[in-house]
Design a protein around this motif. Structure first.
Motif, PDB file in Angstrom:
ATOM      1  N   LEU A  25       1.700  -1.782  -8.488  1.00  0.00           N
ATOM      2  CA  LEU A  25       1.919  -0.967  -7.295  1.00  0.00           C
ATOM      3  C   LEU A  25       2.930   0.156  -7.543  1.00  0.00           C
ATOM      4  N   PRO A  26       4.076  -0.102  -8.193  1.00  0.00           N
ATOM      5  CA  PRO A  26       4.985   1.012  -8.504  1.00  0.00           C
ATOM      6  C   PRO A  26       4.345   2.072  -9.397  1.00  0.00           C
ATOM      7  N   LEU A  27       3.550   1.640 -10.371  1.00  0.00           N
ATOM      8  CA  LEU A  27       2.902   2.605 -11.265  1.00  0.00           C
ATOM      9  C   LEU A  27       2.026   3.573 -10.483  1.00  0.00           C
ATOM     10  N   TRP A  28       1.210   3.024  -9.584  1.00  0.00           N
ATOM     11  CA  TRP A  28       0.215   3.861  -8.921  1.00  0.00           C
ATOM     12  C   TRP A  28       0.764   4.631  -7.726  1.00  0.00           C
ATOM     13  N   SER A  29       1.962   4.311  -7.251  1.00  0.00           N
ATOM     14  CA  SER A  29       2.579   5.126  -6.212  1.00  0.00           C
ATOM     15  C   SER A  29       3.530   6.162  -6.800  1.00  0.00           C
ATOM     16  N   ASN A  30       3.817   6.056  -8.089  1.00  0.00           N
ATOM     17  CA  ASN A  30       4.693   7.018  -8.759  1.00  0.00           C
ATOM     18  C   ASN A  30       3.896   7.874  -9.735  1.00  0.00           C
ATOM     19  N   ALA A  62      -8.965   7.319  -0.027  1.00  0.00           N
ATOM     20  CA  ALA A  62      -9.015   6.321   1.045  1.00  0.00           C
ATOM     21  C   ALA A  62      -8.650   4.934   0.537  1.00  0.00           C
ATOM     22  N   ARG A  63      -9.144   4.582  -0.634  1.00  0.00           N
ATOM     23  CA  ARG A  63      -8.817   3.261  -1.192  1.00  0.00           C
ATOM     24  C   ARG A  63      -7.322   3.117  -1.445  1.00  0.00           C
ATOM     25  N   GLN A  64      -6.703   4.146  -2.009  1.00  0.00           N
ATOM     26  CA  GLN A  64      -5.272   4.059  -2.294  1.00  0.00           C
ATOM     27  C   GLN A  64      -4.459   4.001  -1.004  1.00  0.00           C
ATOM     28  N   ILE A  65      -4.836   4.794  -0.026  1.00  0.00           N
ATOM     29  CA  ILE A  65      -4.134   4.764   1.266  1.00  0.00           C
ATOM     30  C   ILE A  65      -4.195   3.371   1.877  1.00  0.00           C
ATOM     31  N   SER A  66      -5.382   2.795   1.906  1.00  0.00           N
ATOM     32  CA  SER A  66      -5.530   1.471   2.512  1.00  0.00           C
ATOM     33  C   SER A  66      -4.719   0.427   1.758  1.00  0.00           C
ATOM     34  N   THR A  67      -4.712   0.517   0.438  1.00  0.00           N
ATOM     35  CA  THR A  67      -3.991  -0.479  -0.365  1.00  0.00           C
ATOM     36  C   THR A  67      -2.496  -0.420  -0.111  1.00  0.00           C
ATOM     37  N   PHE A  68      -1.926   0.779  -0.069  1.00  0.00           N
ATOM     38  CA  PHE A  68      -0.479   0.870   0.102  1.00  0.00           C
ATOM     39  C   PHE A  68      -0.053   0.586   1.544  1.00  0.00           C
ATOM     40  N   CYS A  69      -0.912   0.875   2.515  1.00  0.00           N
ATOM     41  CA  CYS A  69      -0.612   0.425   3.883  1.00  0.00           C
ATOM     42  C   CYS A  69      -0.607  -1.106   3.937  1.00  0.00           C
ATOM     43  N   ARG A  70      -1.574  -1.701   3.279  1.00  0.00           N
ATOM     44  CA  ARG A  70      -1.687  -3.157   3.298  1.00  0.00           C
ATOM     45  C   ARG A  70      -0.519  -3.801   2.571  1.00  0.00           C
ATOM     46  N   ALA A  71      -0.135  -3.237   1.432  1.00  0.00           N
ATOM     47  CA  ALA A  71       0.989  -3.783   0.676  1.00  0.00           C
ATOM     48  C   ALA A  71       2.286  -3.693   1.478  1.00  0.00           C
ATOM     49  N   ALA A  72       2.453  -2.595   2.235  1.00  0.00           N
ATOM     50  CA  ALA A  72       3.640  -2.462   3.074  1.00  0.00           C
ATOM     51  C   ALA A  72       3.640  -3.511   4.181  1.00  0.00           C
ATOM     52  N   LEU A  73       2.483  -3.752   4.780  1.00  0.00           N
ATOM     53  CA  LEU A  73       2.373  -4.789   5.810  1.00  0.00           C
ATOM     54  C   LEU A  73       2.713  -6.165   5.258  1.00  0.00           C
ATOM     55  N   ASP A  74       2.292  -6.411   4.027  1.00  0.00           N
ATOM     56  CA  ASP A  74       2.549  -7.706   3.393  1.00  0.00           C
ATOM     57  C   ASP A  74       3.996  -7.864   2.938  1.00  0.00           C
ATOM     58  N   GLY A  75       4.756  -6.786   2.958  1.00  0.00           N
ATOM     59  CA  GLY A  75       6.102  -6.832   2.412  1.00  0.00           C
ATOM     60  C   GLY A  75       6.119  -6.899   0.909  1.00  0.00           C
ATOM     61  N   TRP A 311     -13.532  -4.963 -11.212  1.00  0.00           N
ATOM     62  CA  TRP A 311     -13.646  -5.225  -9.775  1.00  0.00           C
ATOM     63  C   TRP A 311     -14.387  -6.522  -9.491  1.00  0.00           C
ATOM     64  N   ALA A 312     -15.404  -6.823 -10.300  1.00  0.00           N
ATOM     65  CA  ALA A 312     -16.170  -8.043 -10.051  1.00  0.00           C
ATOM     66  C   ALA A 312     -15.315  -9.291 -10.269  1.00  0.00           C
ATOM     67  N   GLN A 313     -14.380  -9.218 -11.224  1.00  0.00           N
ATOM     68  CA  GLN A 313     -13.489 -10.358 -11.468  1.00  0.00           C
ATOM     69  C   GLN A 313     -12.654 -10.635 -10.220  1.00  0.00           C
ATOM     70  N   ALA A 370      -7.932   4.747 -10.644  1.00  0.00           N
ATOM     71  CA  ALA A 370      -7.155   4.330  -9.474  1.00  0.00           C
ATOM     72  C   ALA A 370      -7.971   3.470  -8.526  1.00  0.00           C
ATOM     73  N   SER A 371      -9.274   3.707  -8.480  1.00  0.00           N
ATOM     74  CA  SER A 371     -10.113   3.047  -7.478  1.00  0.00           C
ATOM     75  C   SER A 371     -10.151   1.534  -7.622  1.00  0.00           C
ATOM     76  N   SER A 372      -9.763   1.015  -8.786  1.00  0.00           N
ATOM     77  CA  SER A 372      -9.769  -0.436  -8.982  1.00  0.00           C
ATOM     78  C   SER A 372      -8.668  -1.142  -8.208  1.00  0.00           C
ATOM     79  N   LEU A 373      -7.606  -0.415  -7.853  1.00  0.00           N
ATOM     80  CA  LEU A 373      -6.447  -1.065  -7.229  1.00  0.00           C
ATOM     81  C   LEU A 373      -6.813  -1.730  -5.910  1.00  0.00           C
ATOM     82  N   TYR A 374      -7.701  -1.135  -5.169  1.00  0.00           N
ATOM     83  CA  TYR A 374      -8.136  -1.721  -3.896  1.00  0.00           C
ATOM     84  C   TYR A 374      -8.697  -3.128  -4.105  1.00  0.00           C
ATOM     85  N   HIS A 375      -9.549  -3.300  -5.116  1.00  0.00           N
ATOM     86  CA  HIS A 375     -10.098  -4.618  -5.424  1.00  0.00           C
ATOM     87  C   HIS A 375      -9.005  -5.567  -5.917  1.00  0.00           C
ATOM     88  N   ILE A 376      -8.182  -5.062  -6.817  1.00  0.00           N
ATOM     89  CA  ILE A 376      -7.158  -5.901  -7.442  1.00  0.00           C
ATOM     90  C   ILE A 376      -6.173  -6.419  -6.399  1.00  0.00           C
TER      91      ILE A 376
END
Length: 386
Positions: A25-30, A62-75, A311-313, A370-376
């Motif tokens: 998460l730090p890698l992909w937001s920086n 869109a995938r990155q936005i959703s992932t980082f919103c979700r990560a923030a919600l999760d703390g 992503w399938a994993q 980057a698009s894999s982060l949503y799945h991961i």
């Protein structure tokens, strides 16, 4: 030979937490974010440097936005403000950018539209991103835009014989299950965020489509491609099935049942459909010696490709860590989760990943998408927080 179990559950969770929350998460937001444009990069190289692209796709943003919103919600990682700012930038650059309804597919380096086609897959993900933004910040303008996107999807993509066209202009060749799957996912997220039955009704229509058209009664498997009349594109035994999508649909059918409050016969029917997809993918779509989900097989469960995408994993891992596994599945959950970090996320990449490997485990692409982060993240949070 059966592999030894390498991690107990706490150790496995700690490894995943350190990698996903502490590195990925730090890698992909920086390194993965361009502060000058206010947009996420599509790719990084093995040294975590941005790969120059002629165009940036709506779907990736869109995938990155959703992932980082979700990560923030999760703390888990606090980059939610960055994600919201990016969402506002994306709206300004992609929405009606050619003065037509909907969202353009991609923008060029000049921030002007690169491809102006309307893509159902991309529209599903921008709706998904707004769903997570609503859950994170609950801004009234995001609720209004989610409803507008849903209306535009109906306006732009509705097919004359059920479901939706993949894209507009429509080439008139085939229909695909994949954008319908992600549209279902988006409707469920926005429904959970808003409680608005408008979205649940649309989710139900897609579940009905899956059970009457997308899942072939001859095989009980979810097919990938169809003719315009929603009949399988090829003869029986020649249609493509992707095990990763069996796992995604298995999860979504379960999630629909939860959110719709399905009871009795309907709940049992959904559970059976979900279970059949999971079992078929797990039995025939995985290489259990390598602990990987394979790319594809036929609708008679003959393996077509022994390569494996990241992503399938993650879609299998998410299901294996629901807390409802059999003892055998609990063992497999640890084996596959440990193998994932070894094969797809080596320590040398410091939070990055290998997107695609061949049958020998060699890399098939020379960059990190980057698009894999949503799945991961969907899998990782299930492993770590469950």
């Amino acid at each position: 030979m059966t592999r030894e179990i390498e991690d107990t559950t706490p150790e496995k969770q700690a490894r995943w937490r350190n990698w996903l929350f502490g590195q990925a998460l730090p890698l992909w937001s920086n390194a993965g974010f361009d502060p000058g444009r206010g947009l996420y990069h599509e790719r990084l190289d093995w040294a975590s440097r941005p790969v120059a692209m002629d165009a940036l796709r709506l779907m990736v943003q869109a995938r990155q936005i959703s992932t980082f919103c979700r990560a923030a919600l999760d703390g888990a990682y606090d980059a939610g403000i960055q994600a919201l700012s990016c969402l506002d930038t994306v709206k300004n650059l992609y929405h009606c950018a050619d003065d037509q309804p909907g969202w353009v597919f991609s923008i060029a380096a000049t921030d002007r539209p690169a491809q102006t086609k309307r893509d159902l897959y991309a529209h599903a993900f921008i709706l998904f991103a707004y769903g997570w933004a609503i859950r994170y910040a609950n801004r009234p303008e995001d609720r209004a835009m989610a409803r507008q996107i849903a209306g535009d999807i109906d306006l732009i993509f509705t097919a004359p014989n059920g479901g939706f066209m993949d894209a507009v202009p429509d080439e008139g060749v085939l229909r695909s299950q994949n954008p319908h799957m992600h549209l279902l996912e988006a409707y469920l997220v926005v429904f959970e965020a808003t409680g608005d039955s408008f979205y649940l009704e649309r989710a139900k229509a897609l579940v009905d489509l899956a059970r009457t058209r997308l899942i072939d009664p001859r095989s009980g498997l979810l097919l990938e491609f169809f003719g315009q009349d929603w009949h399988p594109l090829k003869s029986f035994g020649e249609n493509q099935v992707q095990p990763g999508h069996l796992f995604e649909w298995s999860w979504l059918l379960r999630d629909y049942g939860r959110l719709a409050g399905c009871k009795s016969d309907e709940a049992e029917s959904l559970a059976r459909s979900s279970g059949k997809l999971f079992e078929a993918g797990f039995a025939s779509g995985c290489d259990h010696a390598r602990c990987v989900v394979l790319d594809s097989m036929t609708d008679t469960q003959v393996v077509l490709e022994h390569s494996a995408r990241i992503w399938a994993q993650t879609e299998l891992l998410r299901l294996l860590h629901t807390g409802e596994q059999t003892p055998e599945h609990t063992v497999k959950a640890t084996l596959f989760a440990t193998s994932f970090l070894e094969q797809f996320a080596p320590l040398s990449l410091k939070g990055g990943w290998i997107d695609h490997i061949d049958a020998d485990g060699d890399r098939l692409v020379e960059y990190m998408p980057a698009s894999s982060l949503y799945h991961i993240y969907g899998a990782g949070r299930q492993i770590i927080l469950s």
